[in-house]
Design an enzyme around this catalytic site. Structure first.
Site, PDB file in Angstrom:
ATOM      1  N   GLU A 154      19.504  17.227 -29.933  1.00 42.68           N
ATOM      2  CA  GLU A 154      19.144  16.537 -31.200  1.00 42.68           C
ATOM      3  C   GLU A 154      17.630  15.506 -31.057  1.00 42.68           C
ATOM      4  OE1 GLU A 154      23.065  16.252 -33.864  1.00 42.68           O
ATOM      5  OE2 GLU A 154      22.155  14.482 -33.240  1.00 42.68           O
ATOM      6  N   CYS A 180      12.786  10.472 -31.841  1.00 39.82           N
ATOM      7  CA  CYS A 180      13.570  10.114 -30.611  1.00 39.82           C
ATOM      8  C   CYS A 180      14.038  11.564 -30.200  1.00 39.82           C
ATOM      9  CB  CYS A 180      14.809   9.412 -31.091  1.00 39.82           C
ATOM     10  SG  CYS A 180      16.204   9.238 -29.886  1.00 39.82           S
ATOM     11  N   CYS A 238      24.443  15.073 -20.364  1.00 43.99           N
ATOM     12  CA  CYS A 238      24.163  14.111 -19.362  1.00 43.99           C
ATOM     13  C   CYS A 238      25.087  13.840 -18.151  1.00 43.99           C
ATOM     14  CB  CYS A 238      24.090  12.700 -20.004  1.00 43.99           C
ATOM     15  SG  CYS A 238      23.232  11.495 -18.776  1.00 43.99           S
ATOM     16  N   CYS A 250      28.167   7.495 -18.986  1.00 43.78           N
ATOM     17  CA  CYS A 250      28.172   6.056 -19.257  1.00 43.78           C
ATOM     18  C   CYS A 250      29.511   5.974 -20.222  1.00 43.78           C
ATOM     19  CB  CYS A 250      27.160   5.599 -20.020  1.00 43.78           C
ATOM     20  SG  CYS A 250      25.627   5.718 -18.797  1.00 43.78           S
ATOM     21  N   CYS A 276      29.063   6.433 -24.370  1.00 42.25           N
ATOM     22  CA  CYS A 276      27.824   7.289 -24.634  1.00 42.25           C
ATOM     23  C   CYS A 276      28.400   8.640 -25.070  1.00 42.25           C
ATOM     24  CB  CYS A 276      26.861   7.342 -23.730  1.00 42.25           C
ATOM     25  SG  CYS A 276      25.652   8.716 -24.292  1.00 42.25           S
ATOM     26  N   GLU A 313      19.405  12.093 -19.485  1.00 40.42           N
ATOM     27  CA  GLU A 313      18.784  11.073 -18.526  1.00 40.42           C
ATOM     28  C   GLU A 313      17.408  11.704 -18.380  1.00 40.42           C
ATOM     29  OE1 GLU A 313      18.723   7.605 -17.561  1.00 40.42           O
ATOM     30  OE2 GLU A 313      16.991   8.550 -16.579  1.00 40.42           O
ATOM     31  N   SER A 326      13.502   5.927 -21.691  1.00 46.77           N
ATOM     32  CA  SER A 326      14.550   5.070 -21.521  1.00 46.77           C
ATOM     33  C   SER A 326      15.173   5.563 -20.279  1.00 46.77           C
ATOM     34  CB  SER A 326      15.297   5.020 -22.895  1.00 46.77           C
ATOM     35  OG  SER A 326      16.618   4.314 -22.573  1.00 46.77           O
ATOM     36  N   HIS A 346      22.844  -2.878 -20.062  1.00 50.55           N
ATOM     37  CA  HIS A 346      24.502  -3.128 -20.786  1.00 50.55           C
ATOM     38  C   HIS A 346      25.310  -3.943 -19.943  1.00 50.55           C
ATOM     39  CE1 HIS A 346      22.870   0.259 -22.941  1.00 50.55           C
ATOM     40  NE2 HIS A 346      22.973   1.228 -21.884  1.00 50.55           N
ATOM     41  N   ASN A 370      27.581   2.090 -31.437  1.00 52.18           N
ATOM     42  CA  ASN A 370      28.149   3.091 -32.098  1.00 52.18           C
ATOM     43  C   ASN A 370      29.185   3.799 -31.863  1.00 52.18           C
ATOM     44  OD1 ASN A 370      25.695   2.745 -34.132  1.00 52.18           O
ATOM     45  ND2 ASN A 370      24.616   3.661 -32.632  1.00 52.18           N
ATOM     46  N   CYS A 389      22.218   5.890 -32.182  1.00 50.10           N
ATOM     47  CA  CYS A 389      22.212   5.959 -30.492  1.00 50.10           C
ATOM     48  C   CYS A 389      23.474   6.591 -30.192  1.00 50.10           C
ATOM     49  CB  CYS A 389      22.047   4.765 -29.933  1.00 50.10           C
ATOM     50  SG  CYS A 389      20.625   3.882 -30.135  1.00 50.10           S
TER      51      CYS A 389
HETATM   52  N1  SAH Z   1      19.792   8.272 -20.659  1.00 48.76           N
HETATM   53  C1  SAH Z   1      18.891   7.445 -21.135  1.00 48.76           C
HETATM   54  C2  SAH Z   1      18.317   7.716 -22.583  1.00 48.76           C
HETATM   55  C3  SAH Z   1      19.295   8.042 -23.588  1.00 48.76           C
HETATM   56  S1  SAH Z   1      20.582   6.928 -24.149  1.00 48.76           S
HETATM   57  C4  SAH Z   1      19.390   5.944 -21.079  1.00 48.76           C
HETATM   58  O1  SAH Z   1      20.610   5.724 -20.794  1.00 48.76           O
HETATM   59  O2  SAH Z   1      18.879   4.929 -21.300  1.00 48.76           O
HETATM   60  C5  SAH Z   1      19.467   6.088 -25.101  1.00 48.76           C
HETATM   61  C6  SAH Z   1      20.104   4.532 -25.361  1.00 48.76           C
HETATM   62  O3  SAH Z   1      21.113   4.714 -26.334  1.00 48.76           O
HETATM   63  C7  SAH Z   1      20.691   4.092 -24.277  1.00 48.76           C
HETATM   64  O4  SAH Z   1      20.179   2.605 -23.785  1.00 48.76           O
HETATM   65  C8  SAH Z   1      22.169   3.915 -24.408  1.00 48.76           C
HETATM   66  O5  SAH Z   1      22.762   3.320 -23.360  1.00 48.76           O
HETATM   67  C9  SAH Z   1      22.223   3.993 -25.765  1.00 48.76           C
HETATM   68  N2  SAH Z   1      23.467   4.353 -26.232  1.00 48.76           N
HETATM   69  C10 SAH Z   1      24.237   5.408 -25.755  1.00 48.76           C
HETATM   70  N3  SAH Z   1      25.431   5.630 -26.605  1.00 48.76           N
HETATM   71  C11 SAH Z   1      25.387   4.527 -27.258  1.00 48.76           C
HETATM   72  C12 SAH Z   1      26.251   4.236 -28.252  1.00 48.76           C
HETATM   73  N4  SAH Z   1      27.637   4.831 -28.714  1.00 48.76           N
HETATM   74  N5  SAH Z   1      26.191   2.977 -29.010  1.00 48.76           N
HETATM   75  C13 SAH Z   1      24.947   2.553 -28.973  1.00 48.76           C
HETATM   76  N6  SAH Z   1      23.972   2.839 -27.915  1.00 48.76           N
HETATM   77  C14 SAH Z   1      24.296   3.672 -27.127  1.00 48.76           C
HETATM   78 FE1  SF4 Z   2      23.336   9.699 -20.142  1.00 54.69          FE
HETATM   79 FE2  SF4 Z   2      21.814   7.671 -21.187  1.00 54.69          FE
HETATM   80 FE3  SF4 Z   2      24.328   8.440 -22.259  1.00 54.69          FE
HETATM   81 FE4  SF4 Z   2      24.565   7.276 -19.971  1.00 54.69          FE
HETATM   82  S1  SF4 Z   2      23.762   6.391 -22.091  1.00 54.69           S
HETATM   83  S2  SF4 Z   2      25.521   9.063 -20.693  1.00 54.69           S
HETATM   84  S3  SF4 Z   2      22.611   7.909 -18.987  1.00 54.69           S
HETATM   85  S4  SF4 Z   2      22.417   9.616 -22.131  1.00 54.69           S
END
Ligand code: SAH
Ligand code: SF4
Length: 382
Positions: free
Chosen positions: A91, A104, A111, A115, A118, A166, A197, A221, A301, A344
């Protein structure tokens, strides 16, 4: 094999032209047609010699991604789901604001970092996107938006690599894509307005500083290693102290004089006052004078598989106040596009476990909006 010209930065395209027996400056013309004018058909490139256009037709194309769906939020945010083949989808999200237009974009299908908060991470890793697939998201969005908004000038002023994946785990495909964004013959974005990021791939942060220093956001985080090991598994490899040292090294090359730390606010997990105080101590320990970072607090989120909840807004405010009172510039991210799941961590990823992406792709196609299909026809010449 047919070359996808979206895969090349300007230098790569110059080499490609030389291989065709053409002068390097032809690459500049070709590059401008593709990225500045949004052309995908060589017939439209009127100032290229006919002989070159014919050669190109045989061995090259400008291969865009198929759009599966487009959703427009009531706040103007637009989310596109792109088909990248093999049942995978990624997306991109356009976020209009008064003084800028931010896109974005995604760097991987899925990925591998995993995390906890996410949904892309929960989905697992599928594959790295090619340079051309990263660039295609910008190429499509910019030229679609110019038509859609009836604008001749640039619509997208900022790009953030904050979609799926990532970016620093797809380094070799990422860097040429960044160069296309920065190139004056391409999108001409300033380094300060292109943000990578990362969850903290330390060696690649050092390489990015050398190869293509753009603005950097680091997904922190957590305020200590025990917590971060749990939320961002990559921390076990590159713990917080190493990450912060890498941030300091990056600063020497960065286009901005600060790094942005993203901090996702998770109810009862990382949102207590002691966490904020711990962060202040961390920043001070790693400062060689003055504060060198900003914090961006992201209200989580939620999605069901995570088992996590968003911190209440008063707690987010209180957390922000502790950081601000300590002299650290802190913002709370507005959630945008909530009604279309464009925020996000809600990007395409929530689907694989439930229905399988292919099924979702089929389902989404039925919602495809008219402007997109019309645009696809025009740009792909089909
Ligand atoms: N992998 C990279 C970039 C993509 S994620 C990274 O982790 O930085 C982009 C941002 O969205 C990151 O800061 C991530 O921690 C945040 N993010 C991921 N899932 C989320 C969620 N469910 N709610 C809020 N932020 C989230
Ligand atoms: Fe991957 Fe970024 Fe999501 Fe972590 S927050 S799983 S690094 S996309």
């Amino acid at each position: 094999m047919t070359a996808n010209l979206l895969d090349y930065d300007l230098e790569g395209l110059a080499v490609f032209c030389e291989r065709l027996g053409e002068k390097r400056f032809r690459a500049v013309q070709l590059f401008r047609w593709i990225h500045q004018k949004g052309a995908s058909s060589f017939d439209d490139m009127s100032d290229l010699a006919k002989s070159l256009r014919e050669k190109l037709r045989v061995c090259a194309h400008v291969k865009a991604l198929d759009v599966i769906s487009e959703h427009i939020s009531s706040d103007g945010t637009i989310k596109w789901l792109f088909d990248v083949g093999g049942g995978d989808a990624v997306e991109a999200v356009f976020i209009p604001e008064e003084d800028r237009g931010t896109l974005c974009i995604s760097s991987q299908a899925g990925c591998a970092v995993g995390c906890r908060f996410c949904s892309t991470g929960h989905q697992g890793f599928s594959r790295n996107l090619k340079t051309g697939e990263i660039v295609a998201q910008l190429w499509f969005a910019e030229h679609f938006l110019r038509k859609y908004l009836h604008r001749d000038d640039r619509v997208i002023s900022n790009v953030v690599m904050m979609g799926m994946g990532e970016p620093l785990q797809n380094y070799s495909e990422l860097v040429p894509a960044l160069r296309v964004m920065l190139d004056d013959h391409g999108y001409g974005l300033s380094r300060r307005r292109v943000t990578v990021s990362t969850s903290g791939v330390v060696p690649m942060m050092d390489r990015l500083a050398q190869d293509c220093p753009v603005a950097l956001a680091v997904s922190l985080h957590a305020s200590n290693d025990v917590l971060r090991d749990n939320l961002v598994p990559l921390n076990r490899k590159y713990p917080i102290a190493e990450l912060l040292d890498a941030c300091n090294r990056y600063l020497a090359h960065a286009p901005r004089d600060f790094i942005t730390f993203e901090y996702c606010m998770l109810d009862g997990v990382n949102d207590q006052p002691e966490h904020a105080h711990q962060l202040v101590r961390l920043v001070r320990q790693h400062s060689s004078g003055g504060v060198w970072c900003k914090f961006n607090l992201i209200p989580f989120n939620p999605f069901p598989e995570s088992g996590l909840l968003r911190s209440p807004s008063e707690r987010i405010q209180a957390f922000a106040k502790i950081l601000s009172d300590a002299g650290i510039v802190t913002t709370i991210r507005k959630t945008r596009g909530d009604d279309i799941d464009a925020a996000c961590g809600q990007l395409a990823g929530d689907v694989k476990d439930r229905t399988g992406v292919s099924e979702r792709i089929a389902r989404q196609r039925t919602f495809m909006l008219k402007p997109i299909s019309t645009f696809n026809k025009e740009t792909n010449g089909t």
